[in-house]
Structure formats: structure tokens, C-alpha cells
Scaffold this motif. Structure first.
Motif, PDB file in Angstrom:
ATOM      1  N   UNK A 210      58.294  18.664  32.274  1.00 33.62           N
ATOM      2  CA  UNK A 210      57.905  19.168  30.962  1.00 33.62           C
ATOM      3  C   UNK A 210      58.960  18.738  29.954  1.00 33.62           C
ATOM      4  N   UNK A 211      58.511  18.232  28.800  1.00 28.25           N
ATOM      5  CA  UNK A 211      59.477  17.799  27.784  1.00 28.25           C
ATOM      6  C   UNK A 211      58.810  17.782  26.422  1.00 28.25           C
ATOM      7  N   UNK A 212      59.613  17.970  25.374  1.00 27.56           N
ATOM      8  CA  UNK A 212      59.132  17.877  23.990  1.00 27.56           C
ATOM      9  C   UNK A 212      59.951  16.827  23.259  1.00 27.56           C
ATOM     10  N   UNK A 213      59.267  16.010  22.480  1.00 29.86           N
ATOM     11  CA  UNK A 213      59.985  15.038  21.657  1.00 29.86           C
ATOM     12  C   UNK A 213      60.858  15.768  20.651  1.00 29.86           C
ATOM     13  N   UNK A 214      62.118  15.350  20.540  1.00 30.71           N
ATOM     14  CA  UNK A 214      63.055  15.984  19.601  1.00 30.71           C
ATOM     15  C   UNK A 214      62.852  15.430  18.196  1.00 30.71           C
ATOM     16  N   UNK A 215      62.705  16.328  17.225  1.00 30.34           N
ATOM     17  CA  UNK A 215      62.577  15.962  15.828  1.00 30.34           C
ATOM     18  C   UNK A 215      63.829  16.386  15.068  1.00 30.34           C
ATOM     19  N   UNK A 216      64.121  15.693  13.982  1.00 35.01           N
ATOM     20  CA  UNK A 216      65.263  16.063  13.143  1.00 35.01           C
ATOM     21  C   UNK A 216      64.824  17.199  12.216  1.00 35.01           C
ATOM     22  N   UNK A 217      64.751  18.410  12.794  1.00 31.68           N
ATOM     23  CA  UNK A 217      64.294  19.590  12.074  1.00 31.68           C
ATOM     24  C   UNK A 217      65.171  20.772  12.466  1.00 31.68           C
ATOM     25  N   UNK A 218      65.027  21.854  11.715  1.00 34.00           N
ATOM     26  CA  UNK A 218      65.766  23.076  12.018  1.00 34.00           C
ATOM     27  C   UNK A 218      64.970  23.870  13.050  1.00 34.00           C
ATOM     28  N   UNK A 219      65.111  23.476  14.309  1.00 38.54           N
ATOM     29  CA  UNK A 219      64.315  24.082  15.373  1.00 38.54           C
ATOM     30  C   UNK A 219      65.121  24.020  16.659  1.00 38.54           C
ATOM     31  N   UNK A 220      64.649  24.765  17.662  1.00 41.12           N
ATOM     32  CA  UNK A 220      65.302  24.776  18.961  1.00 41.12           C
ATOM     33  C   UNK A 220      64.370  24.182  20.013  1.00 41.12           C
ATOM     34  N   UNK A 221      64.975  23.556  21.005  1.00 36.10           N
ATOM     35  CA  UNK A 221      64.204  22.898  22.057  1.00 36.10           C
ATOM     36  C   UNK A 221      64.748  23.295  23.431  1.00 36.10           C
ATOM     37  N   UNK A 222      63.853  23.525  24.382  1.00 37.10           N
ATOM     38  CA  UNK A 222      64.314  23.709  25.757  1.00 37.10           C
ATOM     39  C   UNK A 222      64.652  22.349  26.354  1.00 37.10           C
ATOM     40  N   UNK A 223      65.391  22.305  27.447  1.00 36.84           N
ATOM     41  CA  UNK A 223      65.662  21.014  28.094  1.00 36.84           C
ATOM     42  C   UNK A 223      64.409  20.490  28.782  1.00 36.84           C
ATOM     43  N   UNK A 224      64.449  19.233  29.188  1.00 37.00           N
ATOM     44  CA  UNK A 224      63.396  18.701  30.046  1.00 37.00           C
ATOM     45  C   UNK A 224      63.460  19.458  31.370  1.00 37.00           C
ATOM     46  N   UNK A 225      62.314  19.839  31.903  1.00 38.89           N
ATOM     47  CA  UNK A 225      62.339  20.661  33.114  1.00 38.89           C
ATOM     48  C   UNK A 225      61.153  20.344  34.012  1.00 38.89           C
ATOM     49  N   UNK A 226      61.312  20.691  35.264  1.00 41.98           N
ATOM     50  CA  UNK A 226      60.230  20.538  36.237  1.00 41.98           C
ATOM     51  C   UNK A 226      60.135  21.801  37.071  1.00 41.98           C
ATOM     52  N   UNK A 227      58.955  22.417  37.097  1.00 36.78           N
ATOM     53  CA  UNK A 227      58.730  23.601  37.915  1.00 36.78           C
ATOM     54  C   UNK A 227      58.437  23.189  39.347  1.00 36.78           C
ATOM     55  N   UNK A 228      58.997  23.950  40.285  1.00 35.67           N
ATOM     56  CA  UNK A 228      58.777  23.708  41.711  1.00 35.67           C
ATOM     57  C   UNK A 228      58.248  25.002  42.321  1.00 35.67           C
ATOM     58  N   UNK A 229      56.973  25.313  42.067  1.00 38.18           N
ATOM     59  CA  UNK A 229      56.445  26.622  42.476  1.00 38.18           C
ATOM     60  C   UNK A 229      56.497  26.868  43.975  1.00 38.18           C
ATOM     61  N   UNK A 230      56.359  25.816  44.764  1.00 42.80           N
ATOM     62  CA  UNK A 230      56.425  26.003  46.210  1.00 42.80           C
ATOM     63  C   UNK A 230      57.790  26.434  46.699  1.00 42.80           C
ATOM     64  N   UNK A 231      58.818  26.203  45.894  1.00 42.55           N
ATOM     65  CA  UNK A 231      60.191  26.529  46.265  1.00 42.55           C
ATOM     66  C   UNK A 231      60.756  27.687  45.447  1.00 42.55           C
ATOM     67  N   UNK A 232      60.097  28.007  44.329  1.00 41.90           N
ATOM     68  CA  UNK A 232      60.586  29.094  43.488  1.00 41.90           C
ATOM     69  C   UNK A 232      61.699  28.676  42.546  1.00 41.90           C
ATOM     70  N   UNK A 233      61.827  27.356  42.293  1.00 44.83           N
ATOM     71  CA  UNK A 233      62.904  26.854  41.437  1.00 44.83           C
ATOM     72  C   UNK A 233      62.340  26.177  40.190  1.00 44.83           C
ATOM     73  N   UNK A 234      63.232  26.015  39.217  1.00 44.69           N
ATOM     74  CA  UNK A 234      62.966  25.169  38.046  1.00 44.69           C
ATOM     75  C   UNK A 234      64.185  24.282  37.853  1.00 44.69           C
ATOM     76  N   UNK A 235      63.957  22.977  37.795  1.00 44.46           N
ATOM     77  CA  UNK A 235      65.048  22.034  37.550  1.00 44.46           C
ATOM     78  C   UNK A 235      65.094  21.696  36.071  1.00 44.46           C
ATOM     79  N   UNK A 236      66.308  21.519  35.516  1.00 46.64           N
ATOM     80  CA  UNK A 236      66.459  21.197  34.101  1.00 46.64           C
ATOM     81  C   UNK A 236      67.412  20.013  33.917  1.00 46.64           C
TER      82      UNK A 236
END
Length: 851
Positions: A602-628
Motif C-alpha cells: 500500500x502506498x500513496x504518491x507524495x504531494x508537496x502539500x501540508x498533509x501527512x502520509x503513512x509509510x509504504x506498507x504491506x499487510x500480512x494477515x496470515x502472520x498478523x504483521x504489517x511491514x513498513x
């Protein structure tokens, strides 16, 4: 004398009550609905006779006509805006309009350059009421036609008004499309050849299709469409859809100038007129009612085209693309779901991926299986008569379609005596044209489907999937198309009694030594099958598998035996909860974003704006983890560091972390400053890297290594000067010729074994992190990580941007896995430079000539 003449031709002033209505409306507010009873003048208007109200209405319409060409932002425009807000409630009184009043009312509506706020519904309703009691004059009919022509290419409401106008003046139904889009021009041409009755059925269908404006068709809409389709031969539907849908994927020859309500505007050649897009969307909805098996395969290319981004505009037809996914998800059978897998590979934006997933989940729920099982069960075999092969008799010849390496297929023709030829026999062209077309269509579909299958199987490592032996054979090993990939992979057979890692070769299962292995059937415990990962075996067995693949010239569809393994380093043990292994890189943002989507991140393109962004991440539901993977936009200069939409060109990379999958999400400001700083939410607590299972850690780090290896600016030869302002020259130099990462180390190992078998073996050798090539003119060092080149003796940089022709030198070289583009580039450069005296490219020669 009409209302225009009455109030302006003679220089009459605005009706006093109308004047007060406008003044009170303007004083009260500049937006919102006008409620007449809340205004003193409005209450007075409501108490007037119908004839008195008509005089006020005539005055307002005449005033509107005089202001119809006003420009945005001026005093007259503000007056016009107030006027249109008043006219709706004033005219909505069932006034006793005369024929000439309606002529001028509809004329004002059709000639206004600013249609927004005009109460079209009142003009249409007034005409309907008048026509119910009186016969419209020819002038009124012409005025209605002009307004209809302006409304027909508008939004859904406008087109509904246009249809009502046509019905009121008893106009013969006409095709509702607007000429100019390629598919529309072809449709008009096709339908004009039909008999009047048949054309009428299509006109009825297309008119209904223009109402396709919602997210999905209602039961009422589908029922009405089904009744129309019953009147049209199915073969005619197939033929027309097969012609129109491909043309809808192409741009018009040039930009068009559209005119609506008297206003002209330019339409990019990739964009469709709105009414045409809605009609096409309706035709896609109608596909679910056509049971022919050829219909689903028409939809994926149309969907991919719909999501194509037009510079400065965005996706060309999002509503159409969504309709394609919606339709495939609603169709019965497995064929449509297989076509959805093609879209899943081609269209990478997150919203579309989520929509596809929802459609798969809904279809899986109907079938009583999981989405993963449904995807496995939905892969068509395209008529293949055995794994990877389709044989079809055509007269005295037999067509043999063979699925080859990569996404390729090869068609050969077998004569009765067993001899073969590649050219299509003349007798086949003459007598078996339809069968030949089916064969070519199957070849194209196979080429499109293979990447989707390959990607899905490559994703099995983290899914922890296992099958019974019979399930696995049906869905993988014995499947006519999937088996082409599955039989070149290593699988893990496990029972209570034993674990055996095997591959299919020469009609039997063998182990890493080539010894035959019989599946342990008949034991007390059932056998489960899973995809083998190098972490499942010790180093010796992994090396044995690599040697076996190379010795037997078996090319795996992706890296499996040669898959990179990533283990914790001492530095990562020291940092404990994060890895800096892939920090401080400069990546091309759009390329990185596309790679994220391809690998399930999962990722969002970064814009030059006054906003916040989460890091790029991948959910691993079978393991119960999220990588960032923590990233931030680079730069602060508009026009230099961002594109016209404000999107950063480049990203700076930071840490890799793991969190519980339901942990709060940490963010960082778009302008930088780091995660967890003053701009950030606090997020959850990261997990110690030592607690992450080895397989999960290795596969996630492999993804991140892949992102950097592909999207880093250091891989771009044109960045040798450090990019804009030379700000990244040191980074480019350090990465382009620095230490080898895991994938480059694997590449080195393969080349060490491969090199003795190549024709350049006498002039090439591996030394450290380089492939050294001695040419006729100079000697060269090709970096095994980036593929960039230094020339001896002074390590002068040589810029070569390989094209397709320059890569042909590596085509005939066996590689034990597909998909390593850098390996292909390195080999193509090595073959080229080994014979540098034959190079004719002036750009390369000018660099080699410099000492």
C-alpha cells in the motif's frame, strides 16, 4: 410580440416586482434555494393572479436573455447568478404560457453560455403541459430541437430532459451518441446498414444505455435491457461489441471542439464525450445478459484503457473501468473471473485493486470457497490439449500452438508426413479462417494470462497455502496452462512419514539429484503439497537444486532455487526494531509506487502539500504483521522537484519496520521531518526484528531490495551527473559501483557458472563486483548490481542505454530463471563490448574514443 420584444425590443424596464425579487435575493445570500414565501416580494408574487405572475416571469426571462453571454467574475455575472436562482421558483407555477413565450423561453435556455442554474426541467415541463392541450408551432418545435441538441451531450439529467423533449415533439428516435469518438463513428456506420426495425431495436438499447449513470445496474434496468436484447440476434451483438469495444480503447485522431449550450470547449483526443462514455458503460453492463463465451474476453482491454491516465487530466474513463470490473464480478462461471485476473495485473491503482478484491470476495462467497481458491479454480485452459500445447486439425495440416518461455507462444504447422513449417498454409487461410481466428485469439489470451498466473504463484510463499495432492494436481500440475509454469517449480510433498522436495522432469518427479520420486500415496496420513522455499532446506540442498536446474537447462518462471535469502545482520540486531539496510536511497517516486502496487504494498504518491502520509506498507494477515518502508518526498522547489500536479519526482528512503497488523499507523509530514516527529501521530510499538519469522523477514526485505534495485536513480545512466543541480552525484556514484546487494550476489553466482559456456569466455571474467570484458579497443568493468560501466585504465564512465536490438545478444543464453532484466542488460552489454570494433553508434564511439 414575444417576451424579448415586449421587454427589450421596446426598451421596457424590468417589472417592478421582478426587480424587488432580485434585490431581496441578492441581499439575503448568494447561494442556496430561494423560498418565495420567505421574501416580501415573493409572498406578493404568490398572491398575484396567474396572468400577473406570467408578466413577472416574462420580464425575468427577457432580462436573462439580455445577460445570457455574461462572463464569470464580473458584475453582470453575479446578477445573472442571482437571476437564475430566482427564475426556478418563479417559473414553477404552471403559468399560462403562449406558444411564442415558450419559443423564447427555450431559446434563452439553449443559447445561454452559462447553463448552470438554468431550470431546464421547468422549460421541459412547460412544453409538455402546452403540447397536451395545443399543437406546437413549427417555431416552437425548432426551439425544442435546438435545446434538445444542447442537452443531449450533457450529464444524465440533461440527457433525460433531451429525451423528454424529443418525445414531446414526437420526433423519430435517433441514435443518442455524439459523433467523434472512433467507436461511435463505427457504431453509427454499422447501424445505418441495418433494416429500420433492427436499427430501431439498437436505438432503443443505446438510449437506455445512456441512463447507465450509477455504480451498478438496478434490477429494473437489467430487466428492461434484457427485453430489448431478446429482439436482437446474439451473433449481431457479438459482432458489434467485438468491433466497438477495441475502438473505444483508441484515441480520436485529434483533439475535438465540443459545443454545448452555445459554449465551445476542447476535448482531449483520449477523452470520450460524456454521453458516449455512459452508453459504453451501459453496453458493458448489458454484457452480463449475453451468455456467449467470447464476451468476457472483450472486457479486460477496455477496462485497462479506461484507467489509462491522460496527462494533466487523470484516468480517461473511471466510471467505465469500474463498470467492467462490476460486470465481470457479476457474471456466472469461472471465465469472467479469469479475465478479472488480467485486469488485476494491468491496472495497479489501489482503488481498482480494492474493487477487484471485493468482486472476487463476493464471487467466492457465492461459490462457497475462499478468494484464493476461486482464483486457482478460475484459470481457463484456452483449449490446450495437453500441458503447454494446443493441437487443432485444419484440413491436411495440424496446427500446434506451443507455450514457450516468458509470455511467448509459437505456432507451427505439422504436415501429414510430420514435417513442419511456420508460415500459415494457404489452404488454411482459405478454408479454416474461423478456426484460425480462434487459435490466434487463444494465443493472445495465453500471452496475457501467463503474467497473472506467474505473479499469483510467486505470491504463494507468504500465503502459507497447502493443498491435498489431488487438488494440487488439478489446479497446478495437470492444468493445461498453469502446469506450464508449475512443472518448472520445486514443490514440497509432506506427510507424517516423510518430506520430499521434487520437480517434474521428463515425465516423472525427481529430487535435487535427479533420482525419481514417487508421491508417497497410500500412507496413513494424507499428503499435503506446498511451494518450496530455499529456507525449507539446508544450503547443500539449495546448491544441489541450482546445479540441477542449470545442468538440465530448466528455466524457472521466477527465482525459486536462486531466490535471495535475507537474514538479520549484526547492525539490525543492534538497532533491534528497525533495519537501515535500504535507507538513504533516492528513488523515482512514480516507478516506486507502481512496484509497490505490483508486489501488494500500500502506498500513496507524495504531494508537496501540508498533509501527512503513512509509510509504504504491506499487510500480512496470515502472520498478523504489517511491514513498513519509511519514505519521504525530496525537494522544496515547485516546478523543479514536483510535476504540474505537485507530485514529488523523487523519494528519500529510511527504515524498514514491522508492526502488529492492527497497530496504529505512524505518519510523516509531506515536506519531510521524519516519522514520529512533531508532525506525526505516535503509532504503535514496532516489533523486534528477531521475532519476525525468517520467511517473512526474507520476503519483505527481498521486496524492498527489489524496489531499490529497480527504482533507484542510480540505475539510470542519464543520472551520472547527479540529476538536477548535481545534488545526488555522490549517491549515484556510490550505488552504481558500490557493494553488491543480495540479488546482485545471486547474479554473480549464476554468471560464474554460466560464463565458461558463453562465447565471450576468453575475453571476460568476474572480479569482485564487476564483470570484466576485454574488447578490441578498450577494457570494461560492468557492475553486477547496476549494470553500469567503467572503462579502464582510468575508470571513465561509459553511458549505454540498451535498446531492444542491443539486448538480442543475450536472448540465446540460458538463464535458470526468468525476470532478471539487469542480468539481460549486463550480458547484452558484455556481448556488445567484446566486439567494440563493430560498434557503429556514434554516441558510444565518442565515449570509447576519449582517453
Amino acid at each position: 410580440m414575444g417576451l424579448i420584444d415586449r421587454f427589450f425590443g421596446r426598451g421596457k424596464s424590468l417589472h417592478p416586482l421582478a426587480d424587488r425579487l432580485l434585490a431581496e435575493t441578492a441581499a439575503k445570500s448568494s447561494w442556496g434555494e430561494v423560498v418565495l414565501k420567505d421574501l416580501p416580494s415573493g409572498a406578493e408574487y404568490l398572491d398575484m393572479s396567474r396572468e400577473g405572475q406570467l408578466e413577472v416571469a416574462r420580464s425575468l426571462v427577457g432580462h436573462a436573455y439580455s445577460l445570457r453571454a455574461t462572463q464569470y467574475g464580473g458584475k453582470d455575472w453575479r446578477s445573472y447568478q442571482t437571476l437564475t436562482r430566482v427564475m426556478g421558483p418563479v417559473l414553477n407555477r404552471k403559468l399560462p404560457f403562449e406558444d411564442r413565450d415558450l419559443v423564447e423561453l427555450l431559446t434563452w435556455m439553449s443559447e445561454s453560455s452559462h447553463p448552470y442554474g438554468i431550470p431546464f426541467h421547468i422549460g421541459v415541463k412547460a412544453l409538455e403541459n402546452f403540447s397536451a392541450a395545443s399543437e406546437p408551432s413549427s417555431a416552437l418545435i425548432e426551439a425544442a430541437k435546438r435545446l434538445r441538441d444542447g442537452l443531449v451531450s450533457g450529464d444524465a439529467d440533461a440527457r433525460a430532459y433531451a429525451a423528454r423533449l424529443g418525445e414531446t415533439i414526437r420526433e423519430k428516435p435517433t441514435l443518442p451518441m455524439v459523433a467523434g469518438d472512433l467507436w461511435v463513428d463505427r457504431a453509427i456506420e454499422d447501424l445505418n446498414y441495418l433494416e429500420a426495425e433492427a436499427c430501431g431495436h439498437w436505438t432503443e438499447l443505446l438510449t437506455l444505455c445512456q441512463t447507465a449513470t450509477g455504480g451498478s445496474p438496478s434490477k429494473k434496468w437489467l430487466d428492461a435491457t434484457g427485453k430489448i436484447l431478446e429482439k436482437i440476434p446474439e451473433e449481431e451483438v457479438i459482432v458489434f461489441f467485438s468491433r466497438w469495444f477495441p475502438l473505444a480503447q483508441k484515441p480520436s485522431p485529434e483533439n475535438r471542439v465540443r459545443e454545448q449550450y452555445g459554449h465551445r470547449y476542447s476535448l482531449d483526443r483520449w477523452m470520450m464525450v460524456e454521453v458516449n462514455q455512459d452508453i459504453l458503460k451501459g453496453l458493458v453492463w448489458a454484457c452480463r445478459l449475453v451468455g456467449h463465451p467470447d464476451i468476457p474476453r472483450l472486457i479486460p482491454p477496455l477496462c485497462v484503457s479506461a484507467f489509462k491516465k491522460v496527462p494533466g487530466i487523470g484516468p480517461r474513463a473511471v466510471r467505465l473501468g469500474n463498470a467492467c470490473i462490476n460486470t465481470l464480478g457479476a457474471m456466472e462461471g469461472t471465465g469472467p473471473l479469469a479475465q478479472m485476473a488480467l485486469i488485476k495485473v494491468k491496472v495497479r491503482n489501489r482503488t481498482t485493486q480494492n474493487q477487484i478484491q471485493k468482486a472476487l470476495e463476493a464471487a467466492a462467497a457465492r461459490a462457497g470457497v475462499t478468494p484464493e481458491e476461486l482464483e486457482e479454480m478460475s484459470v481457463p485452459d484456452y483449449g490446450l490439449t495437453e500441458v503447454g500445447v494446443l493441437e487443432m486439425p485444419m484440413g491436411e495440416f495440424t496446427a500446434r500452438l506451443e507455450v514457450g518461455a516468458g509470455n511467448s507462444t509459437e505456432l507451427i504447422w505439422v504436415k501429414p508426413d510430420g514435417k513442419t513449417q511456420k508460415s500459415i498454409p494457404a489452404s488454411v487461410k482459405e478454408s479454416h479462417a474461423e478456426s484460425l481466428a480462434e487459435l490466434n485469439a487463444a494465443a493472445k489470451d495465453i500471452q496475457k494470462m501467463l503474467p497473472a498466473i506467474r505473479e499469483r504463484i510467486d505470491g504463494l510463499f507468504l500465503q502459507q497455502r497447502a493443498w491435498s495432492l489431488d487438488e494440487w494436481k488439478a489446479r497446478y500440475h495437470d492444468h493445461a496452462l498453469v502446469g506450464h509454469l508449475a512443472r518448472r517449480l520445486i514443490w514440497r510433498f509432506e506427510s507424517d512419514a516423510s518430506i520430499k522436495n521434487v520437480i517434474w522432469y521428463d515425465g516423472r518427479f525427481v529430487d535435487c539429484h535427479g533420482d525419481a520420486v514417487e508421491p508417497p500415496e497410500g500412507e496413513r496420513a494424507p499428503i499435503t503439497v506446498a511451494i518450496w522455499h530455499p529456507l525449507d532446506s539446508d544450503t547443500d540442498e539449495v546448491l544441489d537444486w541450482r546445479n540441477w536446474l542449470e545442468a538440465h537447462q530448466v528455466q524457472q518462471p521466477f527465482k525459486q532455487a536462486h531466490r535471495e535469502i535475507y537474514t538479520l545482520t549484526a547492525a539490525e540486531e543492534g538497532t533491534r526494531t528497525y533495519s537501515n539496510r535500504y535507507a538513504a536511497h533516492v528513488l523515482k517516486q512514480h516507478q516506486f509506487n507502481a512496484l509497490c502496487l505490483a508486489r501488494g504494498w500500500r502506498n500513496r504518491l507524495r504531494l508537496m502539500v501540508d498533509d501527512e502520509y503513512p509509510p509504504a506498507s504491506r499487510d500480512l494477515p496470515g502472520w498478523g504483521f504489517r511491514a513498513e518502508y519509511w519514505i519521504e518526498g525530496i525537494g522544496s522547489q515547485w516546478g523543479t522537484d514536483v510535476n504540474e500536479s505537485g507530485t514529488y519526482f523523487y523519494l528519500a528512503t529510511d527504515q524498514v519496520r514491522f508492526y502488529p497488523i492492527d497497530a496504529d499507523q505512524v505518519t510523516a509530514h509531506a515536506g519531510g521531518g521524519g516519522y514520529g516527529g512533531r508532525w506525526s501521530q505516535q503509532g504503535g510499538e514496532p516489533l523486534p526484528l528477531s521475532e519476525i519469522p525468517a520467511l517473512v523477514f526474507s520476503e519483505i526485505m527481498r521486496d524492498v531490495d527489489f524496489f531499490v534495485g529497480v527504482a533507484s536513480v542510480a540505475n539510470d545512466p542519464n543520472w551520472s551527473d547527479g540529476g538536477p543541480g548535481a545534488t545526488h552525484r555522490d549517491y549515484w556514484q556510490a550505488y552504481s559501483f558500490g557493494d553488491l546487494n543480495a540479488s546482485a550476489s545471486t547474479r554473480k553466482e549464476v554468471l560464474e557458472r554460466l560464463l565458461p559456456r558463453l562465447k565471450i569466455r576468453d575475453v571476460a571474467r568476474i572480479e569482485g563486483k564487476f564483470l570484466l570484458v576485454k574488447g578490441k579497443l578498450r577494457s570494461y568493468k560492468i557492475h553486477l548490481g547496476s549494470g553500469n560501466i567503467l572503462m579502464e585504465p582510468n575508470d571513465q564512465y561509459l553511458c549505454i542505454v540498451p535498446n531492444a536490438a542491443q539486448r538480442r545478444g543475450s536472448d540465446k543464453v540460458f538463464l535458470p530463471f526468468e525476470g532478471d532484466n539487469v542480468m539481460s542488460i549486463i550480458l547484452s552489454k558484455a556481448f556488445l563490448l567484446a566486439e567494440d570494433d563493430k560498434i557503429r553508434d556514434p554516441t558510444i564511439l565518442s565515449q570509447i574514443g576519449r582517453k
